[in-house]
Design an enzyme around this catalytic site. Structure first.
Site, PDB file in Angstrom:
ATOM      1  N   ASP A   9       1.090  -1.239   0.114  1.00  0.00           N
ATOM      2  CA  ASP A   9       0.042   0.004   0.098  1.00  0.00           C
ATOM      3  C   ASP A   9       0.857   1.187  -0.097  1.00  0.00           C
ATOM      4  O   ASP A   9       2.170   1.122   0.156  1.00  0.00           O
ATOM      5  CB  ASP A   9      -0.740  -0.131   1.093  1.00  0.00           C
ATOM      6  CG  ASP A   9      -1.839   1.324   1.433  1.00  0.00           C
ATOM      7  OD1 ASP A   9      -2.629   1.380   0.345  1.00  0.00           O
ATOM      8  OD2 ASP A   9      -1.688   1.756   2.532  1.00  0.00           O
ATOM      9  N   ASP A  11      -0.044   5.186   0.836  1.00  0.00           N
ATOM     10  CA  ASP A  11      -0.253   6.169   2.066  1.00  0.00           C
ATOM     11  C   ASP A  11      -0.578   5.388   3.412  1.00  0.00           C
ATOM     12  O   ASP A  11      -1.446   4.532   3.548  1.00  0.00           O
ATOM     13  CB  ASP A  11      -1.543   7.008   1.594  1.00  0.00           C
ATOM     14  CG  ASP A  11      -1.590   7.895   0.285  1.00  0.00           C
ATOM     15  OD1 ASP A  11      -1.116   8.924   0.562  1.00  0.00           O
ATOM     16  OD2 ASP A  11      -1.866   7.135  -0.735  1.00  0.00           O
ATOM     17  N   ASP A 173      -1.681  -1.008   5.829  1.00  0.00           N
ATOM     18  CA  ASP A 173      -1.945  -0.211   7.260  1.00  0.00           C
ATOM     19  C   ASP A 173      -3.305  -0.408   7.562  1.00  0.00           C
ATOM     20  O   ASP A 173      -4.010   0.195   8.635  1.00  0.00           O
ATOM     21  CB  ASP A 173      -1.318   1.183   7.241  1.00  0.00           C
ATOM     22  CG  ASP A 173      -2.013   2.011   6.142  1.00  0.00           C
ATOM     23  OD1 ASP A 173      -2.474   2.960   6.823  1.00  0.00           O
ATOM     24  OD2 ASP A 173      -2.642   1.820   5.366  1.00  0.00           O
TER      25      ASP A 173
END
Length: 220
Positions: A9, A11, A173
Site C-alpha cells: 500500500d 499512503d 496499514d
C-alpha cells in the site's frame, strides 16, 4: 510459505501524506466557502480513494458517498488542483522505508504498489519521491474496474509478475489492505504506524512497528 514478491500500500504504509492531503482537502473546502477540518478528521476519511475522500470531506461525514453532485464535482476539481500542485510539500517516507525498499530491490525481489489513490496522483508522487523505478507493477485506485478490498488488484499484480497469489506478500496499514489480501489468499502484514486502527482485530499474519522489521518476517 515462499515469498516471491511484495506488494505495498502507499499512503500510511510507505509514506505519511496526511499533511498534504489535509491541506488540499481544506483548500478545496475553503474554495467552496466551508470551514477547515482538523487534520485528524481528514485522516479518518482516507483510504478509499480521492472521490470518497472528497465526498466525506465536503459533508464531514464518513458515510458520505460520491454521487456526482455539482458541489462534489466542484470539490473534486479544486482538490485535484490543490493536491497535484503540492504532492510532496510535507509528504515523507516513514522511518527505514527508503533503505528497506532499496535493499529489497537490490535482492532482486519484485516489488509492487497497490493503492486506492488515483493514478493521476500515484505516479507523479512516486516519481517526485524518487522510488518509481523500484516497482515492477503499480496498480492505482482507478487502474482496474475494482479497487481494494477487492482481490482483483492483487490478482492482477500477481499475474503481471508471473507468480501465484499465495507467494505474494501484501503489506498495508488498513482494513482494506487485509481484506484484499484475505480475499486473494495472500500472506499479509500490517504496519502499526499508519492510518488504520484496531489492528489486532483485523487478523493479519503479522503486525510490524517499523518498516525494516519486514526482513525478520521474510526470514521466518
Amino acid at each position: 510459505m515462499s515469498i516471491q514478491a511484495i506488494a505495498f500500500d502507499l499512503d500510511g504504509t510507505l509514506v505519511d501524506s496526511i499533511h498534504d492531503l489535509a491541506r488540499a482537502a481544506n483548500a478545496a473546502r475553503a474554495d467552496l466557502g466551508l470551514a477547515p477540518l482538523a487534520q485528524d478528521t481528514v485522516e479518518s476519511y482516507v483510504g478509499d480513494g480521492a472521490a470518497s475522500l472528497v465526498a466525506r470531506v465536503l459533508a464531514d461525514d464518513m458515510a458520505a458517498e460520491f454521487d456526482g453532485s455539482e458541489l462534489q464535482q466542484k470539490g473534486m476539481t479544486q482538490f485535484n488542483l490543490h493536491y497535484r500542485a503540492g504532492l510532496t510539500i510535507a509528504t515523507k517516507f516513514y522511518p527505514k522505508v527508503q533503505e528497506t525498499l532499496h535493499a529489497l530491490h537490490e535482492r532482486g525481489l519484485p516489488l509492487a504498489i497497490i493503492t486506492n489513490k488515483p493514478e493521476r496522483f500515484t505516479l507523479p508522487l512516486l516519481r517526485e519521491l524518487g522510488v518509481f523505478e523500484h516497482f515492477d507493477v503499480i496498480v492505482a485506485g482507478d487502474t482496474l474496474p475494482e479497487r481494494k478490498p477487492s482481490a482483483l488488484p492483487l490478482a492482477h499484480t500477481a499475474d503481471k509478475l508471473g507468480i501465484e497469489l499465495e507467494n505474494m506478500l501484501m503489506v498495508g496499514d488498513s482494513k482494506n489492505d487485509i481484506l484484499a489480501a484475505k480475499n486473494a489468499g495472500c500472506p499479509n502484514v500490517l504496519v502499526s504506524y499508519g492510518y488504520g486502527d484496531e489492528l489486532e482485530k483485523m487478523g493479519a499474519d503479522a503486525i510490524i512497528h517499523r518498516f525494516d522489521e519486514l526482513f525478520a518476517f521474510l526470514e521466518e
